[in-house]
Write a protein that holds these residues in place. Structure first.
Motif, mmCIF file in Angstrom:
data_model
loop_
_atom_site.group_PDB
_atom_site.id
_atom_site.type_symbol
_atom_site.label_atom_id
_atom_site.label_comp_id
_atom_site.label_asym_id
_atom_site.label_seq_id
_atom_site.Cartn_x
_atom_site.Cartn_y
_atom_site.Cartn_z
ATOM 1 N N GLU A 1 -8.326 -6.066 4.812
ATOM 2 C CA GLU A 1 -7.381 -4.984 4.540
ATOM 3 C C GLU A 1 -7.963 -3.616 4.886
ATOM 4 O OE1 GLU A 1 -8.605 -6.470 0.308
ATOM 5 O OE2 GLU A 1 -8.400 -7.312 2.330
ATOM 6 N N ASP A 2 -9.294 -3.461 4.762
ATOM 7 C CA ASP A 2 -9.909 -2.192 5.140
ATOM 8 C C ASP A 2 -9.797 -1.954 6.641
ATOM 9 O OD1 ASP A 2 -10.556 -1.613 2.544
ATOM 10 O OD2 ASP A 2 -12.669 -2.147 2.707
ATOM 11 N N LEU B 1 -6.106 -1.146 7.375
ATOM 12 C CA LEU B 1 -5.771 0.220 6.959
ATOM 13 C C LEU B 1 -6.304 1.246 7.950
ATOM 14 C CD1 LEU B 1 -6.352 -0.023 3.107
ATOM 15 C CD2 LEU B 1 -4.173 0.448 4.239
ATOM 16 N N PHE C 1 0.839 -1.196 0.000
ATOM 17 C CA PHE C 1 0.000 0.000 0.000
ATOM 18 C C PHE C 1 0.873 1.245 0.000
ATOM 19 C CE2 PHE C 1 -2.595 -3.370 1.759
ATOM 20 C CZ PHE C 1 -3.815 -3.175 1.131
ATOM 21 N N LYS D 1 -13.648 4.734 -0.795
ATOM 22 C CA LYS D 1 -12.701 4.476 0.291
ATOM 23 C C LYS D 1 -11.271 4.561 -0.221
ATOM 24 C CE LYS D 1 -15.502 1.483 3.293
ATOM 25 N NZ LYS D 1 -15.625 0.121 3.865
ATOM 26 N N HIS E 1 -7.502 3.381 -0.354
ATOM 27 C CA HIS E 1 -6.746 2.161 -0.090
ATOM 28 C C HIS E 1 -5.265 2.510 -0.118
ATOM 29 C CE1 HIS E 1 -10.658 0.314 -1.024
ATOM 30 N NE2 HIS E 1 -10.239 -0.634 -0.223
ATOM 31 N N CYS E 2 -4.923 3.412 0.784
ATOM 32 C CA CYS E 2 -3.549 3.889 0.893
ATOM 33 C C CYS E 2 -3.279 4.228 2.355
ATOM 34 C CB CYS E 2 -3.326 5.098 -0.012
ATOM 35 S SG CYS E 2 -4.564 6.418 0.176
#
Length: 615
Positions: free
Chosen positions: A542-543, A546, A82, A122, A124-125
């Protein structure tokens, strides 16, 4: 005055290292504290890191859970890496994003409520830290000083200059402890309250501060063993809640608008509004009724500032006598309807006390105007509309009984049997269940302290338990050096947040498929017990990771406890978000399928790939 020279401000506060001791590999963060309060990693720690290979633990055993080739994990796919989100997102709060907020109605503060981005929007970083970010001062110094680099916003120093909130000195902010209604300092103000409210003897332990500003009231209550849940909206005054958390004081982004507060009924011993600008008399008294819902029977409500003592202050407040008189009349009328008794009014401070039970209300209340809520919905609050209705008291057997049950003074209250458990009102949780849970988490926390020897050293101040259960993790950690935000997921099988408050702890409801109501980098240590098993097939792992990364400080730590299959997947994703991870066996040995995954977030700031391990 605390000064930080420019060289020190660029150093890291600590170096994350893994050390092998016998068969157990654990991480240890070395802090060589300097005069400024910030640490600087030393060359010995770096050398140990280079020499220590902790990629596999010698005593980690997968044989009981992986058939076929024993001990082999067949996953050759590469982890997604990411990227940084970029400098514009350093203080990104997904569900309280300013640009999105402005698209919603301003009526009743709707635009300041939670409005989370849809799936396709959303990020994703990874949310970067600002340049110059440093680990906060240790408590209690952090109460008074915050590094400017961590929250570089000066607007409050200008707007609140005469109110003693915050001052900018060199490269730190200083918090003198003042507030709009207590320019002489929070201590003197709390002394006034303590002359009426039993703050000193443990009777009052949990407090709610609505419209908290930089949370100085909550900050100074802590030394009196009172813990406040403070909230304020993300508004034009940048970073109020961020400042509170940088100071090491519990706080969340929140507002009294149209949605119920994310706390259970009968949670707080005291609620407080110091010129919080909430229109208490509006909407048929709905906001006072919501405070009544979360206030324990016998609890106190403090209102300081407008309209109290309006006759002497209307000119200073730049409002008409008629307007202020009508506002106070409405408040008094609603308080009577709620069966609150005014116990004190002096200067600009008024204090009401909620009745112990419904029986003591008879003759004081105008029943014809009392619209009662459905008793089954008192704790069903997540995204539920606030209503202008009165939450009924639980039944009592006698007129002097505390409705819902009486709690012990703190700290005895921490491990006493909570009334909700004693009465059997939490299905499936019994006294023996509670006692066993306490015993189990004392054992778990003892094991955690062997893995990470600095858990209770003062290095971790703001701690979050993402799946808090009965609050036993927080109870086992209880210390003036730290506090725990106990989160009860909205999808949990049992609603235990009321129990947590009865123990004298604080917490909130939350759905981990969404972002938490806080700024980035506000927690030092996160505990995730069974979170990824709970949310399996609910939202993407992964959300959740993060979001954990967003709210975790650089060089902060995470402790995962879950099934080994789940943790293997978590470990893989964590590698792509710049976390160093290590799997550890359950304290009862390698044959237990539940494992522990420990992680440390690397240090890196906007515009660079720098990390602790490479410097």
């Amino acid at each position: 005055m605390a000064k930080i020279n420019s060289a020190d401000s660029r150093t890291r506060s600590s170096v994350s290292i893994f050390i092998v001791v016998g068969l157990c590999c654990f991480f240890y963060i070395l802090g060589a504290w300097q005069k400024s309060g910030f640490g600087k990693g030393d060359s010995i720690a770096v050398e140990i890191t280079k020499q220590t290979d902790c990629s596999v633990l010698a005593n980690l055993n997968f044989e009981t859970h992986h058939t076929g080739e024993a001990g082999v994990i067949d996953d050759q796919s590469k982890a997604e890496v990411f990227k940084s989100c970029g400098a514009r997102y350093i203080d990104y709060t997904p569900c309280q994003d300013q640009r999105r907020a402005m698209t919603f109605p301003r009526q009743n503060m709707i635009y300041r409520e939670r409005h989370c981005p849809p799936e396709e929007e959303k990020l994703h970083c990874l949310i970067p830290a600002p340049k110059g970010y440093v680990t906060p001062f240790p408590w209690p110094k952090s109460r008074d000083y915050v590094p400017y680099a961590n929250a570089p916003y000066k607007s409050l120093t200008v707007e609140k200059a005469v109110q003693n909130w915050i001052q900018y000195e060199g490269n730190v902010f200083r918090f003198p402890g003042g507030g709009t209604q207590f320019p002489q300092g929070a201590d003197a103000y709390i002394d006034q309250l303590a002359s009426v409210i039993p703050i000193q003897n443990g009777t009052v332990r949990t407090a709610l501060d609505t419209g908290c500003g930089v949370a100085s009231w909550g900050a100074y209550l802590l030394k009196r063993n009172v813990i406040a849940m403070s909230f304020a909206p993300r508004d034009s005054h940048e970073a109020q809640v961020q400042f509170a958390l940088e100071r090491g004081v519990p706080a969340v982004i929140g507002v009294l608008g149209t949605i119920k507060l994310s706390y259970p009924s009968r949670a707080f011993d005291m609620a407080h509004c110091s010129r919080c600008l909430i229109p208490w008399g509006a909407n048929d008294g709905m906001y006072m009724m919501e405070v009544d819902r979360v206030l324990r029977p016998g609890g106190y409500w403090v209102l300081s500032g407008p309209p109290i003592n309006w006759k002497n202050n209307y000119q200073a407040w730049q409002r008409t006598k008629e307007d202020l008189e009508e506002e106070q009349r409405k408040i008094e009328e609603i308080a009577k309807l709620l069966c609150w008794e005014k116990t004190h009014e002096k200067g600009e401070i008024a204090i009401w006390r909620k009745s112990l039970n419904a029986d003591s209300c008879h003759g004081k209340q105008d029943d014809s105007h009392a619209n009662m809520c459905e008793s089954t919905s008192a704790d069903d609050v997540w995204y539920k509309k606030m209503e202008a209705c009165i939450t009924p008291y639980p039944d009592v057997k006698s007129g002097d009984e505390v409705s819902g049950g009486e709690v012990k003074p703190f700290p005895e209250r921490l491990n006493a049997i909570p009334p909700r458990i004693a009465s059997g009102s939490v299905p499936g949780v019994f006294v023996d269940t509670y006692l066993d849970d306490n015993k189990l988490w004392r054992k778990h926390v003892k094991a955690y302290k062997k893995i990470n020897k600095i858990i209770d050293s003062g290095r971790y101040r703001n701690i979050m338990d993402m799946n808090a259960g009965l609050g036993s993790f927080a109870a086992a950690l209880e210390s003036p050096k730290l506090w725990v935000m106990n989160v009860v997921p909205t999808i949990s099988e049992k609603n235990t947040l009321g129990v947590i408050y009865e123990r004298g702890l604080i917490g909130i409801y939350h759905d981990w498929c969404e972002a938490f109501s806080t700024y980035p980098r506000t927690y030092d240590l996160i505990h995730a017990n069974g979170v990824f098993s709970l949310y399996k097939n609910k939202c993407k792992a992964e959300d959740i990771l993060l979001e954990m990364d967003r709210i975790l400080r650089p060089e902060g730590a995470v402790i995962f406890r879950d099934d080994v299959d789940v943790l293997i997947k978590v470990k893989k994703i964590a590698g792509g978000i710049r976390w160093n991870t290590k799997m550890v066996d359950h304290e009862d040995g390698p044959l237990v399928p539940e494992k522990i995954l420990v992680a440390v977030k690397q240090y890196w700031v906007v515009g660079g790939d720098n990390s602790t391990s490479s410097e």
